[in-house]
Enzyme design. Structure first.
Site, PDB file in Angstrom:
ATOM      1  N   HIS A 152     -36.778 -67.721  -6.303  1.00 14.61           N
ATOM      2  CA  HIS A 152     -38.124 -67.798  -5.842  1.00 14.61           C
ATOM      3  C   HIS A 152     -38.253 -68.971  -5.642  1.00 14.61           C
ATOM      4  O   HIS A 152     -38.449 -70.534  -5.773  1.00 14.61           O
ATOM      5  CB  HIS A 152     -38.677 -66.996  -6.102  1.00 14.61           C
ATOM      6  N   TYR A 200     -42.651 -65.394  -4.467  1.00 14.33           N
ATOM      7  CA  TYR A 200     -42.052 -64.697  -3.580  1.00 14.33           C
ATOM      8  C   TYR A 200     -40.968 -64.807  -3.775  1.00 14.33           C
ATOM      9  O   TYR A 200     -40.513 -66.215  -3.952  1.00 14.33           O
ATOM     10  CB  TYR A 200     -43.230 -64.380  -2.658  1.00 14.33           C
ATOM     11  N   THR A 201     -39.858 -63.955  -2.434  1.00 11.37           N
ATOM     12  CA  THR A 201     -38.479 -64.041  -2.287  1.00 11.37           C
ATOM     13  C   THR A 201     -38.374 -64.311  -0.964  1.00 11.37           C
ATOM     14  O   THR A 201     -38.428 -63.582   0.407  1.00 11.37           O
ATOM     15  CB  THR A 201     -37.465 -63.641  -3.210  1.00 11.37           C
ATOM     16  N   CYS A 219     -34.702 -55.435  -9.440  1.00  7.03           N
ATOM     17  CA  CYS A 219     -36.167 -55.357  -8.951  1.00  7.03           C
ATOM     18  C   CYS A 219     -36.988 -54.804  -8.456  1.00  7.03           C
ATOM     19  O   CYS A 219     -36.795 -54.124  -7.718  1.00  7.03           O
ATOM     20  CB  CYS A 219     -35.521 -57.227  -8.319  1.00  7.03           C
TER      21      CYS A 219
END
Length: 282
Positions: A84, A101-102, A256
């Site tokens: 990320h 954030y990814t 996740c």
């Protein structure tokens, strides 16, 4: 010694030297281009870099897709699969805030990268994204993360995602499915509150349709609509048992989601016999 022979010898030596020099030059150019291609990623792990927002697409009342421009049309972000980036912005009080954030894009998506962001009413970084307009820049640093992936390292992944926790799963799934040499099976359980909360549903359903033998998704909703063929309530041990690969040395379960979900899933997985080595939490 014959003069003609000496002249011929000089020419041969000159040609041989020229060929050697040419080989060195070509080798140097190849080495430089090889190094350049390996280091062409735009990220810096130590320093924040600015990337301009070129498109903002509202996907629902609180979800938007942000498209950021890279320095050139052939540039890549340079983010390893499953890792990320750290994004820096300002909260409603003008204070700096940094959050991971990814991206939903891969390095095969050249010239840009995309973030699908769910903006929460009280979220500090959510405020920054809500206020962003085309032409603004986002401060980004990376790559970050402990996840390391090599094609074929496991026979199958089980994936337990909740809410915006889908983004690393989506990135990993795309990377695997779009690689014709990677036959890893993927089993995703994706939990949300309502049908409208399901992020990337169109993209996920597209992958299901394109790779039906390799990618399975089981949607779970806490508040499902009247007509619904997915799971109801919270993700249970029974759902994991039915929709994820059984414990084995050549499988891994990825998690996740919100902290309460991650904690509950860890307990469920332990009860089902998945060892710590068989699990990874983003």
């Amino acid at each position: 010694m014959d003069l003609e022979f000496l002249q011929t010898l000089d020419v041969q030596i000159l040609v041989g030297a020229s060929v050697a020099v040419l080989a060195v030059v070509i080798g140097s150019v190849f080495l430089l281009s090889s190094k350049k291609s390996k280091s062409r990623g735009c990220l810096d792990p130590e320093n924040f870099k600015e990337f301009k927002l070129v498109k903002k697409t509202q996907l629902s009342h609180n979800v938007a897709k942000f498209t950021f421009e890279l320095p050139s049309p052939t540039s890549v972000l340079g983010l390893p699969i499953g890792q990320h980036i750290s994004c820096r912005g300002k909260d409603s009080q003008g204070e700096d805030v940094i959050k991971p954030y990814t991206p939903t894009t891969l390095d095969s998506d050249v010239g840009h990268f995309e973030l699908v962001i769910k903006m929460y009413p009280q979220g500090r970084m959510s405020h920054h994204f809500r206020e962003m307009r085309v032409g603004d820049s986002l401060s980004v640093k990376g790559p970050k993360g402990r996840f390391k992936y090599q094609p074929g390292q496991v026979r199958a992944f089980g994936m337990l995602a909740g809410g915006s926790g889908i983004t690393p799963m989506f990135q990993v799934a795309r990377a695997i499915l779009e690689n014709p040499n990677d036959k890893t099976k993927l089993h995703l359980i994706y939990a949300n509150v309502t049908y409208e909360d399901i992020l990337l549903k169109e993209e996920l359903d597209g992958l299901i349709a394109k790779y039906p033998d390799q990618f399975k998704v089981y949607y779970v909703l806490n508040q499902p609509p009247e007509v619904w063929n997915g799971g109801n309530g919270f993700v249970t041990k029974e759902m994991i048992q039915e929709h994820c690969p059984a414990p084995a040395s050549d499988i891994q379960i990825l998690r996740c989601g919100p902290p309460p979900m991650n904690k509950a899933m860890a307990a469920n997985l332990e009860a089902l016999g998945y060892s710590p080595e068989m699990q990874f939490q983003f």
